[in-house]
Design a protein around this motif. Sequence first.
Motif, PDB file in Angstrom:
ATOM      1  N   GLU A  25       0.790  -1.244   0.000  1.00  0.00           N
ATOM      2  CA  GLU A  25       0.000   0.000   0.000  1.00  0.00           C
ATOM      3  C   GLU A  25       0.816   1.286   0.000  1.00  0.00           C
ATOM      4  N   THR A  26       1.980   1.326   0.627  1.00  0.00           N
ATOM      5  CA  THR A  26       2.667   2.612   0.794  1.00  0.00           C
ATOM      6  C   THR A  26       4.145   2.632   0.382  1.00  0.00           C
ATOM      7  N   GLU A  27       4.694   1.491   0.003  1.00  0.00           N
ATOM      8  CA  GLU A  27       6.120   1.454  -0.334  1.00  0.00           C
ATOM      9  C   GLU A  27       6.296   1.507  -1.856  1.00  0.00           C
ATOM     10  N   TYR A 121      -4.256  10.155  -2.393  1.00  0.00           N
ATOM     11  CA  TYR A 121      -3.475   9.068  -1.789  1.00  0.00           C
ATOM     12  C   TYR A 121      -1.982   9.164  -2.091  1.00  0.00           C
ATOM     13  N   ARG A 124      -0.143   9.536   1.042  1.00  0.00           N
ATOM     14  CA  ARG A 124       0.054   8.387   1.929  1.00  0.00           C
ATOM     15  C   ARG A 124       1.349   7.640   1.618  1.00  0.00           C
ATOM     16  N   LEU A 125       1.928   7.889   0.453  1.00  0.00           N
ATOM     17  CA  LEU A 125       3.230   7.305   0.134  1.00  0.00           C
ATOM     18  C   LEU A 125       4.333   7.963   0.961  1.00  0.00           C
ATOM     19  N   GLU A 126       4.016   9.106   1.561  1.00  0.00           N
ATOM     20  CA  GLU A 126       4.981   9.834   2.388  1.00  0.00           C
ATOM     21  C   GLU A 126       4.697   9.693   3.881  1.00  0.00           C
ATOM     22  N   GLU A 128       1.475   8.195   6.885  1.00  0.00           N
ATOM     23  CA  GLU A 128       0.208   7.520   7.116  1.00  0.00           C
ATOM     24  C   GLU A 128      -0.898   8.530   7.410  1.00  0.00           C
ATOM     25  N   HIS A 151     -10.675   5.487   5.234  1.00  0.00           N
ATOM     26  CA  HIS A 151     -10.124   5.134   3.928  1.00  0.00           C
ATOM     27  C   HIS A 151     -11.238   4.887   2.914  1.00  0.00           C
ATOM     28  N   ALA A 311      -1.351   3.592  -5.039  1.00  0.00           N
ATOM     29  CA  ALA A 311      -1.629   3.793  -3.614  1.00  0.00           C
ATOM     30  C   ALA A 311      -3.128   3.768  -3.335  1.00  0.00           C
TER      31      ALA A 311
END
Length: 347
Positions: A25-27, A121, A124-126, A128, A151, A311
């Motif tokens: 989801e975020t990496e 979103y 959210r990659l940076e 939470e 979400h 994301a």
Amino acid sequence: MNEDQYILAIETSCDETAVAVVKNETELMTNVVASQIESHKRFGGVVPEIASRHHIEQMTITLQQALDESGMTIDDMDAIAVTEGPGLVGALLVGVNAAKSLAFAKQKPLVGVHHIAGHIYANRLEKEFQFPLLALVVSGGHTELVLMREHGSFEIIGATRDDAAGEAYDKVARTLKLPYPGGPHIDRLAHEGEETIDFPRAWLEDGSYDFSFSGLKSAVINRLHKAKQRGEELKAEDVAASFQASVVDVLSTKALRAAEEYGVKQMIVAGGVAANKGLRKALEEKFENSEAELLIPPLHLCTDNAAMIAAAGAVAFNQGHRSGWDLNANPGLDLEMYGARKTGSPS
């Protein structure tokens, strides 16, 4: 199924062909973007037919580069996400059909994603998300305040009634005879000039979180035309600074007021105009003493890219969202309706 989860995403809503892979989801593993700016610059804007043709030419090249950079294959992916709307219908169709082909050939779940949900979103990659949060969406065709209580839930509490901020930037830039895309050029000039002209600020009704930039755009264009007729010389730098001051004042003031009224934990900024230095500075100043944490994505995640689609797509996928094989380009896709829907697996 992998122990880790991998989502491959495709974005072709306008004039960037983009493919990305996001883990868990975020990496972010890879985010490849093929820009078409040079092709559209001579026309002063995006030509839909040219954009579509470039997407066709770049799709397999961009896809292969993204896979090579990630060191993975389509077989390693848990799902294929793609922008289904809003955007240019011909451009969207290229990405949608590429994603459907991959998903069908490899029997992978297919997830249609709303372009604006993607912009939100990207943050959210940076970092939470903390709910409730408020998103200020400022892109070429969208200016909106979006409340998120969880979400995948989107409530639009304010939207533009006419020209979006990005559209106003582009139209003013053309009048100033600046190259396409005009927004970055106005932002640059604004920092070289001074706010010498008192352009209007459309606050609208008391308590309204809606926006209107058509009057401001017209005021700038009229001022430039009258000056030309009278033989007056207006410094482009001062016009840009005065115009930008009006835009960012309205955006930042309404964003702060909404954040305080709704008691949000985070205020996030999304969309291509989020790269604007003047807007970033104004928001940082407004939210300096606010209880809401201000999140603005790095420049490479502000403009259109596929990482943001991955994301948003990962969250939708894990909430049970699946698109059918009849997935089509939807240039008028509604954000609130998109957030409310859940569909079954393709059949």
